[in-house]
Design a protein around this motif. Structure first.
Motif, mmCIF file in Angstrom:
data_model
loop_
_atom_site.group_PDB
_atom_site.id
_atom_site.type_symbol
_atom_site.label_atom_id
_atom_site.label_comp_id
_atom_site.label_asym_id
_atom_site.label_seq_id
_atom_site.Cartn_x
_atom_site.Cartn_y
_atom_site.Cartn_z
ATOM 1 N N ASP A 1 13.582 25.781 41.251
ATOM 2 C CA ASP A 1 12.755 26.209 39.901
ATOM 3 C C ASP A 1 13.528 27.769 39.531
ATOM 4 O O ASP A 1 13.578 28.502 40.865
ATOM 5 C CB ASP A 1 10.891 26.877 40.468
ATOM 6 C CG ASP A 1 10.530 27.502 39.282
ATOM 7 O OD1 ASP A 1 11.301 27.280 38.340
ATOM 8 O OD2 ASP A 1 9.691 28.184 39.402
ATOM 9 N N ALA B 1 4.806 29.215 38.714
ATOM 10 C CA ALA B 1 4.117 28.248 37.763
ATOM 11 C C ALA B 1 4.732 26.704 38.401
ATOM 12 O O ALA B 1 3.920 26.059 38.973
ATOM 13 C CB ALA B 1 3.982 28.372 36.602
ATOM 14 N N ILE B 2 6.003 26.427 37.811
ATOM 15 C CA ILE B 2 6.127 25.410 38.003
ATOM 16 C C ILE B 2 6.922 24.750 39.221
ATOM 17 O O ILE B 2 5.981 23.406 39.853
ATOM 18 C CB ILE B 2 7.899 25.328 37.292
ATOM 19 C CG1 ILE B 2 7.813 25.596 36.020
ATOM 20 C CG2 ILE B 2 9.072 23.461 37.483
ATOM 21 C CD1 ILE B 2 9.625 26.126 34.507
ATOM 22 N N GLY C 1 13.971 31.255 38.132
ATOM 23 C CA GLY C 1 13.729 31.966 37.679
ATOM 24 C C GLY C 1 12.025 31.952 37.185
ATOM 25 O O GLY C 1 11.131 31.629 36.295
ATOM 26 N N THR C 2 11.402 32.064 38.654
ATOM 27 C CA THR C 2 10.370 31.510 38.165
ATOM 28 C C THR C 2 9.103 32.112 38.003
ATOM 29 O O THR C 2 7.747 31.540 37.625
ATOM 30 C CB THR C 2 9.876 31.098 40.318
ATOM 31 O OG1 THR C 2 8.602 30.106 40.501
ATOM 32 C CG2 THR C 2 9.444 32.105 40.790
ATOM 33 N N GLY C 3 8.769 33.508 37.295
ATOM 34 C CA GLY C 3 7.569 33.843 36.681
ATOM 35 C C GLY C 3 7.026 34.018 38.200
ATOM 36 O O GLY C 3 6.507 35.004 39.029
ATOM 37 N N THR D 1 5.176 24.462 29.231
ATOM 38 C CA THR D 1 5.894 23.987 30.496
ATOM 39 C C THR D 1 4.919 22.840 31.251
ATOM 40 O O THR D 1 5.331 22.604 32.217
ATOM 41 C CB THR D 1 6.062 26.140 31.142
ATOM 42 O OG1 THR D 1 5.722 26.789 29.640
ATOM 43 C CG2 THR D 1 6.822 25.261 32.523
ATOM 44 N N LEU E 1 5.846 36.155 33.031
ATOM 45 C CA LEU E 1 5.308 35.645 31.830
ATOM 46 C C LEU E 1 3.930 34.953 31.835
ATOM 47 O O LEU E 1 3.487 34.120 33.048
ATOM 48 C CB LEU E 1 6.578 35.095 31.645
ATOM 49 C CG LEU E 1 6.216 33.845 30.361
ATOM 50 C CD1 LEU E 1 7.043 34.485 28.974
ATOM 51 C CD2 LEU E 1 7.218 32.452 30.370
ATOM 52 N N ALA F 1 11.916 37.800 29.639
ATOM 53 C CA ALA F 1 11.373 36.762 30.346
ATOM 54 C C ALA F 1 11.503 35.764 29.099
ATOM 55 O O ALA F 1 11.127 34.388 28.829
ATOM 56 C CB ALA F 1 10.307 36.527 30.746
ATOM 57 N N ASN G 1 12.674 27.420 33.520
ATOM 58 C CA ASN G 1 12.069 27.473 31.695
ATOM 59 C C ASN G 1 12.706 29.021 30.985
ATOM 60 O O ASN G 1 12.173 29.819 31.961
ATOM 61 C CB ASN G 1 10.342 27.784 31.605
ATOM 62 C CG ASN G 1 10.111 27.922 30.091
ATOM 63 O OD1 ASN G 1 10.574 28.396 29.789
ATOM 64 N ND2 ASN G 1 8.576 28.831 30.403
ATOM 65 N N PRO G 2 14.295 28.499 31.206
ATOM 66 C CA PRO G 2 14.458 30.444 30.813
ATOM 67 C C PRO G 2 14.213 31.301 29.424
ATOM 68 O O PRO G 2 13.244 30.408 29.096
ATOM 69 C CB PRO G 2 16.295 29.690 30.977
ATOM 70 C CG PRO G 2 16.064 28.601 30.601
ATOM 71 C CD PRO G 2 14.983 27.767 30.735
ATOM 72 N N PRO G 3 14.524 32.782 29.436
ATOM 73 C CA PRO G 3 14.826 32.866 28.111
ATOM 74 C C PRO G 3 15.389 32.004 27.341
ATOM 75 O O PRO G 3 16.180 31.492 27.914
ATOM 76 C CB PRO G 3 14.581 34.283 28.841
ATOM 77 C CG PRO G 3 15.697 34.367 29.766
ATOM 78 C CD PRO G 3 14.349 32.925 30.535
ATOM 79 N N PRO H 1 2.618 31.737 31.892
ATOM 80 C CA PRO H 1 2.940 30.351 32.055
ATOM 81 C C PRO H 1 2.543 29.874 30.287
ATOM 82 O O PRO H 1 1.239 29.758 29.977
ATOM 83 C CB PRO H 1 2.050 29.927 33.767
ATOM 84 C CG PRO H 1 1.729 31.108 34.283
ATOM 85 C CD PRO H 1 2.035 32.269 33.519
HETATM 86 N N1 GLN Z 1 8.784 29.785 35.489
HETATM 87 C C1 GLN Z 1 8.216 30.659 34.392
HETATM 88 C C2 GLN Z 1 6.720 29.797 33.422
HETATM 89 O O1 GLN Z 1 7.534 28.994 33.114
HETATM 90 C C3 GLN Z 1 8.481 31.569 33.812
HETATM 91 C C4 GLN Z 1 9.774 31.791 32.889
HETATM 92 C C5 GLN Z 1 10.189 32.904 32.549
HETATM 93 O O2 GLN Z 1 10.152 33.811 32.911
HETATM 94 N N2 GLN Z 1 11.148 32.917 32.184
HETATM 95 O O3 GLN Z 1 6.141 29.973 33.134
#
Ligand code: GLN
Length: 272
Positions: free
Chosen positions: A113, A120-121, A115-117, A93, A87, A201, A178-180, A89
């Motif tokens: 954090d 970013a957070i 689901g950090t992707g 966010t 995803l 995501a 920041n979940p899906p 950012p």
């Molecule tokens: N935490 C990551 C972001 O905010 C990924 C979030 C996600 O994949 N939903 O960018």
């Protein structure tokens, strides 16, 4: 190269895209930084630039996100690598990070954090709270590898864990995520750029709550007394999710607005 730049600007604008992207695309095609490009605008383009510009423009006009073309995005002042499948950012966010930084946290908070992707957070928080112990979970291997690379490049130390939700952690002062959160049905009407991002995501079941709900339940146990839960969510779900958090025993439950004035975040606290 000025002629090429103007042509790009015209074609982007005609397609309803920001003309400012022309500089990024031309720099990428010419193999130059934006700054180097500006300095060499009066010169003819390096060989192959025209063909590459046309290819990039075609891809961009199909809705392919600029950030994936560039492979980088700025988040909360940090340059982060991004790649297809992970995803991109979002500015909303950054608002979540600001809220996290405004919380009355202990001196050396334990933060997670979920689901950090790209990381970013977690990375933005570690940059601004160097004393914090920052953990990050992620189920997607590609995202996890990218987040680790971002942490390395930025010299920020994050404890990554390949696990869903809270990964069995406990005694946390802050769980941020920041979940899906988009309802599945939104997929039909979504802007075409979203189609190039990882649906896992973005979408979370019929109501957009299939991740936030189990996360809230786990968070109730994973937080230490007085610990905070901070979530980004779909404004349409603000009321419902706030009620569910209260029913789970959270206190000080509050929906907070993003810059567009929509209820985008929920803040809640485990009783101490
Ligand atoms: N935490 C990551 C972001 O905010 C990924 C979030 C996600 O994949 N939903 O960018």
């Amino acid at each position: 190269m000025i002629r090429l730049l103007r042509e790009l600007e015209r074609r982007l604008e005609a397609a309803g895209l920001p003309r400012g992207e022309a500089l990024d695309l031309l720099a990428l095609a010419a193999g130059l930084s934006r700054k180097a490009l500006l300095l060499s605008l009066p010169q003819p383009p390096p060989p192959g630039t025209e063909t590459r510009v046309q290819d990039l423009l075609k891809k961009r006009l199909s809705g392919y996100p600029l950030q994936y073309l560039l492979g980088e995005v700025e988040f909360f002042g940090l340059p982060l690598k991004v790649a297809e499948g992970v995803l991109i950012p979002r500015p909303e966010t950054e608002g979540l990070v600001e809220l996290a930084l405004s919380l009355p946290l202990p001196q050396r908070p334990r933060i997670l954090d979920v689901g950090t992707g790209t990381g970013a957070i977690a990375l933005a928080l570690k940059r601004h709270l160097p004393e914090a112990e920052v953990h990050a979970t992620e189920v997607d291997k590609k995202a996890l590898a990218l987040a680790q690379e971002n942490a390395r490049r930025l010299g920020l130390s994050i404890r990554f864990l390949e696990a869903p939700l809270t990964g069995g952690m406990g005694d946390l002062d802050l769980i941020v995520a920041n979940p899906p959160y988009l309802p599945e049905a939104y997929r039909e009407a979504a802007p075409k750029e979203l189609a190039f991002e990882n649906p896992l995501a973005l979408y979370a079941g019929p109501e957009g709550l299939s991740v936030a709900r189990p996360l809230a339940k786990e968070a109730r146990e994973a937080l230490g007394p007085g610990g905070f839960l901070l979530l980004e969510m779909a404004p349409e779900n603000a009321r419902l999710l706030a009620e569910e958090l209260k029913a789970l025993g959270f206190q000080e439950v509050e929906a907070l607005r993003d810059l567009a004035g929509r209820e985008r975040y929920l803040r809640a606290r485990r009783p101490s």
